[in-house]
Design a protein around this motif. Structure first.
Motif, PDB file in Angstrom:
ATOM      1  N   ALA A  12      31.953  32.689  50.802  1.00  0.00           N
ATOM      2  CA  ALA A  12      32.928  32.595  49.708  1.00  0.00           C
ATOM      3  C   ALA A  12      33.475  31.176  49.590  1.00  0.00           C
ATOM      4  CB  ALA A  12      34.063  33.588  49.914  1.00  0.00           C
ATOM      5  N   SER A  16      32.621  28.635  46.461  1.00  0.00           N
ATOM      6  CA  SER A  16      33.772  28.083  45.743  1.00  0.00           C
ATOM      7  C   SER A  16      33.737  26.553  45.759  1.00  0.00           C
ATOM      8  CB  SER A  16      35.063  28.587  46.381  1.00  0.00           C
ATOM      9  OG  SER A  16      36.169  27.958  45.821  1.00  0.00           O
ATOM     10  N   ILE A  21      31.221  30.199  42.104  1.00  0.00           N
ATOM     11  CA  ILE A  21      32.147  31.274  41.731  1.00  0.00           C
ATOM     12  C   ILE A  21      33.551  30.872  42.176  1.00  0.00           C
ATOM     13  CG2 ILE A  21      30.413  33.122  41.913  1.00  0.00           C
ATOM     14  CD1 ILE A  21      31.744  33.904  44.598  1.00  0.00           C
ATOM     15  N   PHE A  24      38.750  33.253  44.642  1.00  0.00           N
ATOM     16  CA  PHE A  24      39.343  34.588  44.586  1.00  0.00           C
ATOM     17  C   PHE A  24      38.264  35.653  44.401  1.00  0.00           C
ATOM     18  CE2 PHE A  24      41.320  38.115  42.255  1.00  0.00           C
ATOM     19  CZ  PHE A  24      42.304  38.468  43.162  1.00  0.00           C
ATOM     20  N   MET A  25      37.306  35.367  43.541  1.00  0.00           N
ATOM     21  CA  MET A  25      36.219  36.326  43.294  1.00  0.00           C
ATOM     22  C   MET A  25      35.371  36.514  44.564  1.00  0.00           C
ATOM     23  SD  MET A  25      34.880  38.370  41.153  1.00  0.00           S
ATOM     24  CE  MET A  25      35.558  37.852  39.610  1.00  0.00           C
ATOM     25  N   GLY A  26      35.096  35.438  45.271  1.00  0.00           N
ATOM     26  CA  GLY A  26      34.333  35.530  46.510  1.00  0.00           C
ATOM     27  C   GLY A  26      35.045  36.364  47.561  1.00  0.00           C
ATOM     28  N   MET A  28      37.246  38.667  46.974  1.00  0.00           N
ATOM     29  CA  MET A  28      37.256  40.061  46.520  1.00  0.00           C
ATOM     30  C   MET A  28      35.928  40.745  46.831  1.00  0.00           C
ATOM     31  SD  MET A  28      40.246  40.619  45.587  1.00  0.00           S
ATOM     32  CE  MET A  28      40.059  42.264  44.931  1.00  0.00           C
ATOM     33  N   VAL A  29      34.810  40.032  46.703  1.00  0.00           N
ATOM     34  CA  VAL A  29      33.499  40.597  47.045  1.00  0.00           C
ATOM     35  C   VAL A  29      33.438  40.907  48.543  1.00  0.00           C
ATOM     36  CG1 VAL A  29      31.018  40.088  47.190  1.00  0.00           C
ATOM     37  CG2 VAL A  29      32.290  39.555  45.099  1.00  0.00           C
TER      38      VAL A  29
END
Length: 193
Positions: A12, A16, A21, A24-26, A28-29
């Motif tokens: 993540a 980033s 990506i 935050f999205m990383g 969340m995954v």
């Protein structure tokens, strides 16, 4: 479990850093993977969250925004500029470090950041200087709590059991803080000025 947690977090951060990506999205995954692989259960997740820290961060951000909108940050920034600017732009970093470090030694480092961060950003904006060294100097200064036992939790943890006195922290911590300040300001000024 360790591979998923550490590898997922590292992935993540890397994705980033390369702007593939958002961070935050990383994260969340990774969180979905943790739940999907039953490494942790949803009902146990809330126990891992430090709600006091979240509240402190939220209130600190609100204080910083209030300082900027009311003009208090501008007043303090102009005062610090008038004191340190005659010695050059690099002296501003020394000034911010000193003020943040002293505040963090006697109040919490979170409170010191909440007070100095908006002032530091206002200074960078007023002088048309890059904001990143001003942001980083506040972070580094707040993290360097060597001068007092009350400045940081680990200092307080060894204070009593180690039989240390307040002066022991000042005697060792002050030279260490000065050395840390010189190195930090030197590296930041080399990178950004």
């Amino acid at each position: 479990r360790s591979v998923v947690l550490l590898g997922g977090t590292a992935l993540a951060i890397l994705l980033s850093a390369f702007h593939i990506i958002p961070f935050f999205m990383g994260v969340m995954v990774v969180l979905v993977a943790i739940l999907g692989l039953k490494i942790d259960s949803p009902k146990d997740l809330h126990k891992s969250v430090d709600y006091n820290l979240i509240l402190i961060i939220a209130l600190s951000l609100a204080l910083g925004i209030a300082m900027i909108k009311t003009g208090v940050a501008e007043i303090f920034a102009n005062f610090i500029i008038s004191v340190f600017m005659p010695f050059g732009e690099i002296s501003l970093l020394f000034g911010i470090f000193l003020i943040t470090s002293i505040l963090a030694a006697y109040i919490t480092n979170k409170a010191a950041v909440a007070l100095i961060f908006p002032i530091s950003l206002t200074m960078a904006s007023n002088l048309n200087l890059p904001p990143m060294p001003f942001i980083l100097i506040v972070a580094f200064a707040a993290a360097a709590n060597f001068m007092t036992p009350i400045g940081y939790q680990t200092n307080l943890m060894v204070y009593g059991p180690g039989g240390y006195s307040f002066n022991d922290f000042m005697r060792i911590g002050l030279p260490l803080t000065i050395l840390y300040m010189i190195v930090t300001v030197g590296i930041l000024s080399f990178m950004y000025f």
